[in-house]
Scaffold this active site. Structure first.
Site, PDB file in Angstrom:
ATOM      1  N   CYS A  96       0.796  -1.232   0.000  1.00 27.42           N
ATOM      2  CA  CYS A  96       0.000   0.000   0.000  1.00 27.42           C
ATOM      3  C   CYS A  96       0.824   1.275   0.000  1.00 27.42           C
ATOM      4  O   CYS A  96       0.595   2.179  -0.802  1.00 27.42           O
ATOM      5  CB  CYS A  96      -1.002  -0.005   1.148  1.00 27.42           C
ATOM      6  SG  CYS A  96      -0.307   0.317   2.784  1.00 27.42           S
ATOM      7  N   HIS A 141      -2.035   1.677   6.863  1.00 26.79           N
ATOM      8  CA  HIS A 141      -2.477   1.766   5.477  1.00 26.79           C
ATOM      9  C   HIS A 141      -2.447   3.221   5.016  1.00 26.79           C
ATOM     10  O   HIS A 141      -2.729   4.136   5.804  1.00 26.79           O
ATOM     11  CB  HIS A 141      -3.901   1.205   5.346  1.00 26.79           C
ATOM     12  CG  HIS A 141      -4.391   1.139   3.935  1.00 26.79           C
ATOM     13  ND1 HIS A 141      -3.808   0.338   2.978  1.00 26.79           N
ATOM     14  CD2 HIS A 141      -5.413   1.783   3.305  1.00 26.79           C
ATOM     15  CE1 HIS A 141      -4.445   0.479   1.831  1.00 26.79           C
ATOM     16  NE2 HIS A 141      -5.420   1.365   2.005  1.00 26.79           N
ATOM     17  N   ASP A 156      -7.709   5.083  -3.464  1.00 29.76           N
ATOM     18  CA  ASP A 156      -6.881   4.017  -2.902  1.00 29.76           C
ATOM     19  C   ASP A 156      -6.454   3.079  -4.026  1.00 29.76           C
ATOM     20  O   ASP A 156      -7.310   2.532  -4.739  1.00 29.76           O
ATOM     21  CB  ASP A 156      -7.678   3.250  -1.841  1.00 29.76           C
ATOM     22  CG  ASP A 156      -6.800   2.362  -0.964  1.00 29.76           C
ATOM     23  OD1 ASP A 156      -5.639   2.116  -1.336  1.00 29.76           O
ATOM     24  OD2 ASP A 156      -7.279   1.906   0.089  1.00 29.76           O
TER      25      ASP A 156
END
Length: 322
Positions: A96, A141, A156
């Site tokens: 991520c 994250h 995202d």
């Protein structure tokens, strides 16, 4: 004091657009460039351009943690130049904070008003059973917040399975298709562990279809995080013994339809299997019996080509296929 906000040069952006196979409008104006065309889209239709960039990025750059398994150092760098070299020039994957970190600098370089914030992954998303106990893991994250015409959007590109496939406005109950028939939405609520129930956070949820229950995946606030914050988070995720990233190798890449306007599925390499899921239907493409099988599958399904020294890096680790 001068604050530096890293950006990529136009030459690097051109190579990035080629890497993600972003469609090039034809014909390009005389003395124009691919980057100038995209910047034009950022000015005239920023949300459409953002959504298209996100889809292309997801379909080209796998979400994965090869750097913790197939390397000699078993470390992850969030330096913008390192991210570019790894995922654009080397055409490898990133987890991520890597793939979203790359996208962050790209969006800033194209002219978007964007910042990054930190999120917590839910127990429901982190566990194999998907049971929602209302609890979340520590901050680990990265989520991007893009501001367009005064409205904020969650973006995202680094959550892998069930991750967002389009920008979502920060509005209570904002709902969109994830990978049909699955859906995604944002709600605003307090967390079970909060002492002050007046404090609310955004919760990203998904469900398999319209008849299924919503399951929380990530929660996040709107506070801007700084590079040093992600440095701490990255160290924890990549070096802590209890982090699953250090124990299991995983790689996921999204699949676009022929028009390039919809994410319809994904390739997934988890444990000893390579699977393809399209519109809710899953098939096993290959069972991996050895490291040789996995290296060949990474090249075949994810276009990832590892160096010999990187391949040797997994020897002796729990994630090695024997």
């Amino acid at each position: 004091m001068t604050i530096q906000h890293p950006k990529y040069t136009d030459d690097r952006l051109e190579t990035y657009l080629q890497r993600i196979e972003y469609p090039r409008a034809a014909p390009i104006e005389r003395d124009g460039s691919w980057v100038q065309q995209v910047r034009g889209g950022v000015k005239t239709d920023p949300l459409h351009t953002l959504a298209h960039l996100q889809r292309c990025h997801l379909a080209a750059i796998p979400w994965g943690n090869s750097g913790l398994h197939y390397s000699q150092s078993h470390t992850i760098s969030l330096d913008p130049d390192s991210l570019y070299e790894k995922m654009v020039e080397r055409r490898l994957d990133g987890y991520c904070m890597e793939t979203s970190g790359l996208f962050f600098v790209v969006l800033r370089s194209l002219g978007y008003r964007v910042y990054a914030t930190g999120g917590r992954v839910s127990h429901a998303a982190a566990s194999s059973g998907g049971v929602d106990d209302g609890l979340y893991l520590p901050l680990g994250h990265m989520i991007l917040i893009v501001i367009i015409d005064g409205e904020k959007y969650m973006v995202d590109v680094g959550f892998g399975n069930n991750g967002a496939t389009a920008p979502i406005p920060l509005r209570e109950g904002a709902t969109a298709t994830c990978i049909a028939p699955s859906e995604m939405q944002l709600v605003r609520d307090s967390l079970a562990e909060f002492m002050d129930k007046d404090q609310k956070v955004w919760i990203y949820q998904t469900r398999n279809n319209a008849e299924s229950n919503w399951v929380p995946s990530i929660c996040f606030a709107e506070a801007e995080f700084l590079p040093q914050d992600f440095g701490v988070m990255n160290f924890s995720a990549s070096q802590t013994r209890t982090s699953w990233f250090t124990q299991v190798f995983v790689c996921i890449r999204m699949i676009l339809d022929q028009s390039g306007t919809e994410v319809i599925g994904q390739y997934m390499m988890v444990d000893k299997e390579v699977k393809r899921r399209v519109r809710g239907q899953t098939e096993v493409l290959q069972v991996l019996h050895s490291e040789e099988d996995r290296i060949e599958a990474l090249a075949k399904y994810f276009d990832m080509h590892l160096r010999d020294s990187e391949i040797r890096g997994i020897r002796g680790l729990a994630s090695e296929l024997k």
